[in-house]
Motif scaffolding. Structure first.
Motif, mmCIF file in Angstrom:
data_model
loop_
_atom_site.group_PDB
_atom_site.id
_atom_site.type_symbol
_atom_site.label_atom_id
_atom_site.label_comp_id
_atom_site.label_asym_id
_atom_site.label_seq_id
_atom_site.Cartn_x
_atom_site.Cartn_y
_atom_site.Cartn_z
ATOM 1 N N LYS A 816 0.821 -1.221 0.000
ATOM 2 C CA LYS A 816 0.000 0.000 0.000
ATOM 3 C C LYS A 816 0.854 1.270 0.000
ATOM 4 N N TYR A 817 2.066 1.146 -0.491
ATOM 5 C CA TYR A 817 2.919 2.327 -0.676
ATOM 6 C C TYR A 817 4.023 1.973 -1.660
ATOM 7 N N VAL A 818 4.634 3.013 -2.219
ATOM 8 C CA VAL A 818 5.859 2.873 -3.008
ATOM 9 C C VAL A 818 6.834 3.925 -2.513
ATOM 10 N N ARG A 819 8.035 3.914 -3.061
ATOM 11 C CA ARG A 819 9.041 4.914 -2.691
ATOM 12 C C ARG A 819 9.341 5.810 -3.887
ATOM 13 N N SER A 820 9.539 7.086 -3.602
ATOM 14 C CA SER A 820 9.942 8.017 -4.661
ATOM 15 C C SER A 820 11.414 7.810 -4.980
ATOM 16 N N LYS A 821 11.902 8.502 -5.993
ATOM 17 C CA LYS A 821 13.317 8.328 -6.344
ATOM 18 C C LYS A 821 14.245 8.899 -5.270
ATOM 19 N N ILE A 826 5.432 7.064 -0.589
ATOM 20 C CA ILE A 826 4.232 7.580 -1.258
ATOM 21 C C ILE A 826 3.072 6.689 -0.845
ATOM 22 N N ASN A 827 2.177 7.226 -0.059
ATOM 23 C CA ASN A 827 1.069 6.448 0.494
ATOM 24 C C ASN A 827 0.020 6.162 -0.579
ATOM 25 N N LEU A 828 -0.350 4.902 -0.696
ATOM 26 C CA LEU A 828 -1.344 4.497 -1.694
ATOM 27 C C LEU A 828 -2.471 3.694 -1.038
ATOM 28 N N SER A 848 0.607 7.566 -14.236
ATOM 29 C CA SER A 848 -0.482 8.549 -14.160
ATOM 30 C C SER A 848 -1.225 8.448 -12.832
ATOM 31 N N ILE A 849 -1.249 7.264 -12.236
ATOM 32 C CA ILE A 849 -1.925 7.086 -10.943
ATOM 33 C C ILE A 849 -1.039 7.582 -9.801
ATOM 34 N N ILE A 850 0.237 7.211 -9.843
ATOM 35 C CA ILE A 850 1.149 7.561 -8.743
ATOM 36 C C ILE A 850 1.654 8.991 -8.879
ATOM 37 N N GLY A 851 1.855 9.440 -10.094
ATOM 38 C CA GLY A 851 2.130 10.851 -10.319
ATOM 39 C C GLY A 851 3.581 11.259 -10.309
ATOM 40 N N GLU A 852 4.507 10.342 -10.078
ATOM 41 C CA GLU A 852 5.932 10.685 -10.081
ATOM 42 C C GLU A 852 6.766 9.414 -10.211
ATOM 43 N N ASP A 853 8.086 9.603 -10.388
ATOM 44 C CA ASP A 853 8.979 8.455 -10.460
ATOM 45 C C ASP A 853 8.912 7.673 -9.149
ATOM 46 N N PHE A 854 8.991 6.345 -9.245
ATOM 47 C CA PHE A 854 8.856 5.552 -8.020
ATOM 48 C C PHE A 854 9.518 4.196 -8.190
ATOM 49 N N TRP A 855 9.664 3.506 -7.063
ATOM 50 C CA TRP A 855 10.088 2.108 -7.084
ATOM 51 C C TRP A 855 9.340 1.340 -6.001
ATOM 52 N N ALA A 856 9.167 0.044 -6.270
ATOM 53 C CA ALA A 856 8.528 -0.849 -5.306
ATOM 54 C C ALA A 856 9.403 -2.087 -5.176
ATOM 55 N N ALA A 857 9.744 -2.442 -3.953
ATOM 56 C CA ALA A 857 10.669 -3.554 -3.713
ATOM 57 C C ALA A 857 9.925 -4.864 -3.525
ATOM 58 N N THR A 858 10.392 -5.889 -4.238
ATOM 59 C CA THR A 858 9.879 -7.235 -3.987
ATOM 60 C C THR A 858 10.489 -7.755 -2.691
#
Length: 1038
Positions: A816-821, A826-828, A848-858
């Motif tokens: 329920k979140y990702v990280r910005s660069k 970034i709370n989702l 378009s949903i998140i709105g900026e560069d991001f990464w999500a870790a497995t």
């Protein structure tokens, strides 16, 4: 009534202008009439006026439009045929006249024109040439004829043979083959187009300048990715990194987009002549200026245009001509100013829009360039030419989707445009549509079977798809057509290098360098090949030559940086050539800062100042370290190499982008056998101890898990031991039996054997342990694998895109979140956002949903500590340009993460040892050995998610798997299934059991119980020195 009066007035003015020979002004009047109401006969009238100015391409365009409106009209066939003949397209002219003649036979409405077509065909067929095929050109109509005299020669003008001869004499003297009377009538019509006529032809030559970015399919032209206006020899488009391609290494960035890239010197031009003073002398000077540009005398052309503009500063065609001359001299801002003024004077001047678009593209202003070309396309909405131009600009600036759209539309309108098919093939290849890309290149070759560009691009496509036989066929044909085509030799050398055939690569690269001696790509690659096969003097010489080349692009600068680092590695290797291979230790001997800069391809300035440089070759010679290596293939060595080739071939991926590399296969086989031999000795020692003490081992072959986990005292790397052994190993991967105490190997010792073989096998690749780098290790330096760059799909890894995207969505749904660069959270947690994310089908949708560069870790579920999740890979989305996204996986190897995986790898290695050294020890029954195979797969899973090397982790992981299976009396006799990349199976699995289940389906059925490997000679004894190892890897291609 006013409209009728205006039309009558225009017609009267049109007749007067034609009577006085002011064809340019007549075209303007026709532009106005056609823009109001387009009729077939006005299109024919304008085509006639264009023919008087020898603007043959505009003639063809108007004739085509007329035939679209009324295919039964015969005059357009005649006029179009003459225009094609003047352009030298004689076969096409004959075909058009034949079409018109067939049409006349069916309708017989105009017997005079039928007879004229019949005469044209008869003379063409009898004479076999078109020299005399310029009879009177008449425009059909019902009004009284307007007679105009025209004198010109259908053959090459004397001026074209003698550039010093007066253009006035050439164009207006009476020394022509014949004189024709032209009858023409003018009635009302319209045209959506208009604007200044095409910069098209002079004296019957092909002269369309705005199309100068076309690929002219001739033996002397260079590829669409890099043109040279001044050189006949092609400059190669080189891909040293994985492909590229090519990528088809392998496409140029926007800042390398030059006017010379889009202007072909052999493309001549002309403009329609418009003068307020109606002076024929002004038109003559304009014609002379055009001819000077055509002949490459740009400065003199500018002076001629200056004189015209002094008399008439608002003369659009002179402005276009001068702007073109400026552009060829790289005075692009001055060129843009002239084109801009021409547009202000005549907003319908399509040529000015197109030229300004090209000039802006040459300055790197892609948005403005596309805007200008789009405006030109609004003026001529069905112009294949402008679609072609805009498609090329879109391709150059890596908007491949738009390029495909434009170029596809272009070839629908112009099915004979080989250049458009070639660029379409490149664009389709970039977006991963390889089948259609191949079809486009083959279509270009149907149009011109000897087109070097199409053959070259097709060869690079086949290289990218690992269809090497087809690639070699294309390259052989290229070199048959033009034995001086340096890029052909380079590409063949590049493929040979990629297949591990370094000696043949050296031959091809030497041929390329005999043509282009300062080609930095060839020098760099040949140096690497010399380096790989142990010819260090030659390698250092080429590295030095590469460092001395003057550069014109960032890509070449990167190669120079690599040449510096690899020269140092070559000197280091030369100093170890006669030492035992165990003393070859890049990880411990080479300074961490040097390795970091090498991996990151940074400028070596700091390295030169802070790091001890390797001794020069003369020092190694003086100490006798570089004496000539004699390699004799004994029966023992031959048997070992044969076994290695068989075993090592199992690492091959059957996927696009992975060339079958026999050097790497041999490396893998020798490393796997050495691992099996050393691990077997370690297990024998360990099993002897276990006979006396086998407590604390579960029925599944794993040690009981301790409640308290103690972090390792080191972070891996060669020579590191995390075993509880009282006597750790003393050197990287070097293990000897010891009678005095129990022997031990750590997981690092096992993998270091494969790492060292990978390092020596291909010096181009900086393969090092990440924890042996400098402070970058503490900031999270790690591997980076792109799947998509902008709109371009990476041929090797893009097949994993959809699965990776699905994994990213699953991670986001769970976390329920990702990280910005910048690593900010970034709370989702918003339910609506999560729902949209789960329905996302592309990077664009996610962004378009998140709105900026991001990464999500497995994550990876831990075996060493139940309930713990280790960070796996970071799936990353970054905006790239207006419409593109970078989609990649990144592994951040921080000290904390290293410690976690060190513990996991230690536990996994102990599980492997326990599984085999218990009841399964020495067994030939797969049922007994299955637990060992599963333990090996589990350790392989953690290795792939760990990614502890700067590169090469994938092949090292599978080599160790093969070696450990051999040590447990299991030989893999199958092959990795088509489309499967084993490392990705692990990276995209959250739990080792998922990886085990996916791999064992194809691995287990092909695990053969055998002990034949025990008969192989000992690898370290057979190839004891660094020199003998290099010779063994290089011996197959002698």
């Amino acid at each position: 009534m006013a409209a009728v009066a205006s039309a009558v007035s225009d017609r009267a003015e049109l007749a007067r202008l034609c009577s006085s020979g002011n064809w340019s002004k007549a075209i303007r009047v026709l532009d106005s009439l056609i823009s109001t109401s387009c009729t077939v006969l006005d299109l024919c009238n304008r085509a006639f006026c264009y023919s008087q100015l020898e603007l043959h391409k505009h003639v063809i365009k108007d004739c085509d439009r007329a035939l679209e409106l009324d295919a039964s009209l015969l005059r357009p066939y005649i006029v179009k045929g003459h225009a094609l003949s003047a352009l030298g397209r004689k076969e096409e002219a004959l075909l058009v006249w034949k079409q018109g003649y067939d049409q006349a036979l069916h309708q017989s409405t105009d017997l005079k024109l039928l007879l004229e077509l019949e005469e044209l065909l008869r003379r063409a067929q009898q004479n076999g040439n078109f020299k005399d095929l310029d009879p009177a050109v008449e425009s059909a109509g019902s009004s009284p004829p307007l007679t105009v005299s025209e004198s010109h020669s259908g053959s090459e003008s004397e001026t074209s043979k003698d550039p010093n001869k007066s253009r006035v004499e050439s164009e207006f003297s009476g020394d022509s083959d014949h004189e024709s009377v032209v009858q023409s009538k003018f009635i009302n019509g319209s045209n959506v187009g208009g604007g200044s006529p095409d910069i098209g032809e002079v004296n019957g030559k092909v002269t369309h300048l705005i199309n100068a970015d076309k690929i002219e399919c001739s033996n002397q032209s260079s590829g669409p990715e890099r043109f040279s206006k001044f050189k006949d020899k092609s400059e190669p488009n080189l891909r040293i990194t994985s492909s590229e391609p090519p990528s088809k290494l392998a496409h140029k960035p926007s800042n390398d987009f030059k006017w010379s890239d889009i202007m072909n010197k052999n493309k001549k031009f002309c403009v329609a002549r418009i003068s307020k003073t109606k002076s024929v002398h002004v038109d003559i000077r304009l014609s002379r200026g055009i001819a000077e540009v055509n002949d490459g005398r740009y400065a003199y052309a500018v002076t001629l245009f200056d004189k015209i503009l002094q008399e008439d500063s608002d003369y659009p065609e002179a402005l276009i001509g001068r702007g073109t001359a400026y552009a060829f001299q790289r005075e692009l801002n001055a060129a843009i100013a002239d084109f801009t003024k021409a547009i202000e004077l005549n907003p319908l001047a399509g040529e000015a829009w197109k030229r300004r678009g090209q000039a802006r593209a040459a300055l790197g202003d892609s948005a403005s360039a596309i805007e200008d070309l789009s405006n030109a396309l609004e003026i001529e909405p069905n112009s294949a030419d402008i679609l072609h131009e805009r498609g090329i600009v879109n391709f150059k600036f890596k908007d491949f989707d738009a390029a495909v759209q434009d170029l596809s539309a272009c070839v629908k309108l112009d099915k004979s445009n080989a250049s458009a098919y070639t660029y379409l093939g490149l664009a389709l290849s970039s977006i991963g549509d390889y089948k259609k890309a191949e079809e486009s290149h083959l279509k270009a070759l149907q149009l011109d079977r000897d087109c070097l560009e199409a053959l070259t691009n097709l060869a690079q496509l086949y290289q990218d798809l690992a269809k090497t036989d087809r690639a070699f066929e294309c390259l052989d044909k290229i070199l048959q057509i033009n034995g001086s085509f340096a890029k052909g030799y380079y590409l063949r050398g590049l493929i040979n290098h990629g297949m591990g055939d370094h000696r043949n690569a050296i031959k091809d690269l030497s041929l390329a360098l005999s043509i282009e001696s300062s080609n930095v790509e060839c020098l760099y690659l040949r140096a690497s090949c010399f380096h790989a096969v142990g010819l260090f003097r030659e390698a250092v010489k080429d590295y030095n030559a590469a460092l001395d080349v003057e550069l014109d692009s960032m890509e070449k600068f990167v190669l120079q940086c690599l040449a510096f680092y690899q020269k140092e590695i070559a000197l280091y290797t030369a100093s170890k050539i006669n030492s035992e291979f165990c003393w070859f230790d890049i990880d411990d001997d080479i300074h961490p800062l040097f390795k970091e800069y090498w991996c990151k391809r940074l400028h070596p300035k700091d390295v030169c100042e802070k790091v001890y440089r390797q001794p020069p070759l003369r020092d190694s010679l003086r100490k006798g370290k570089l004496r000539k290596q004699e390699f004799t293939l004994t029966k023992q060595k031959t048997a070992l190499l044969h076994a290695a080739d068989s075993i090592g071939g199992k690492i091959q991926y059957s996927c696009p982008g992975f060339l079958p590399n026999k050097r790497q296969h041999r490396m893998a086989g020798l490393a796997a056998i050495e691992i099996a031999q050393k691990v077997s000795r370690a297990w024998r020692s360990l099993q002897a101890d276990r006979k006396h003490s086998n407590k604390g081992v579960t029925k599944h072959g794993r040690r009981a898990r301790r409640k308290d986990t103690v972090a390792s005292q080191n972070r891996g790397g060669p020579g590191c031991s995390t075993s509880t052994s009282s006597e750790p190993t003393t050197s990287s991967g070097n293990f000897d039996d010891r009678s005095s105490s129990r022997s031990a190997m750590s997981w690092q010792d096992v993998y270091s054997v494969a790492v060292k073989w990978r390092q020596i096998s291909e010096p181009c690749d900086p393969v090092v342990w990440i924890n042996k780098l400098s402070e970058e290790f503490h900031s999270g330096f790690g591997s980076h694998t792109p799947l998509v760059r902008g709109q371009a799909k990476v041929v090797r890894y893009s097949p994993n895109f959809q699965r990776s995207l699905n994994v990213a969505k699953s991670v986001i749904k769970e976390r329920k979140y990702v990280r910005s660069k910048t690593d900010a959270m970034i709370n989702l947690s918003d339910g609506s956002k999560l729902d949209k994310i789960m329905h996302a089908e592309s990077c664009s949708d996610l962004y378009s949903i998140i709105g900026e560069d991001f990464w999500a870790a497995t994550w990876c579920n831990s075996t060493a500590s139940e309930g713990t999740q280790l960070e796996g890979t970071r799936i990353t989305v970054l905006k790239n340009g207006e419409r593109g996204y970078d989609f990649s996986i990144r592994t951040s190897s921080t000290p904390a993460r290293w410690d976690e995986f060190d513990i996991e790898m230690t536990m996994a290695w102990e599980a492997v040892c326990n599984a085999y050294c218990g009841e399964a020890y020495g067994s030939m029954d797969f049922n007994a050995l299955e637990s060992v195979a599963e333990a090996i797969l589990r350790m392989t899973y953690y290795w792939y998610n760990f990614m502890p090397l700067s590169r090469g982790s994938a092949v090292v992981g599978f080599v160790v798997l093969l070696g450990l299976c051999l040590a447990a009396n299991m030989e893999f006799t199958g092959s990795i299934p088509q489309g499967v990349q084993v490392d990705w199976e692990a990276i995209l699995s959250f739990d080792p059991s998922l990886f085990v289940e996916s791999v064992k389906e194809w691995l287990y059925p092909h695990l053969k119980a055998t002990t034949s490997w025990k008969d192989y000679p000992d690898v370290p004894s057979t190839f004891s020195t660094t020199g003998s190892v290099i010779a063994a890897l290089s011996s197959y291609d002698k």
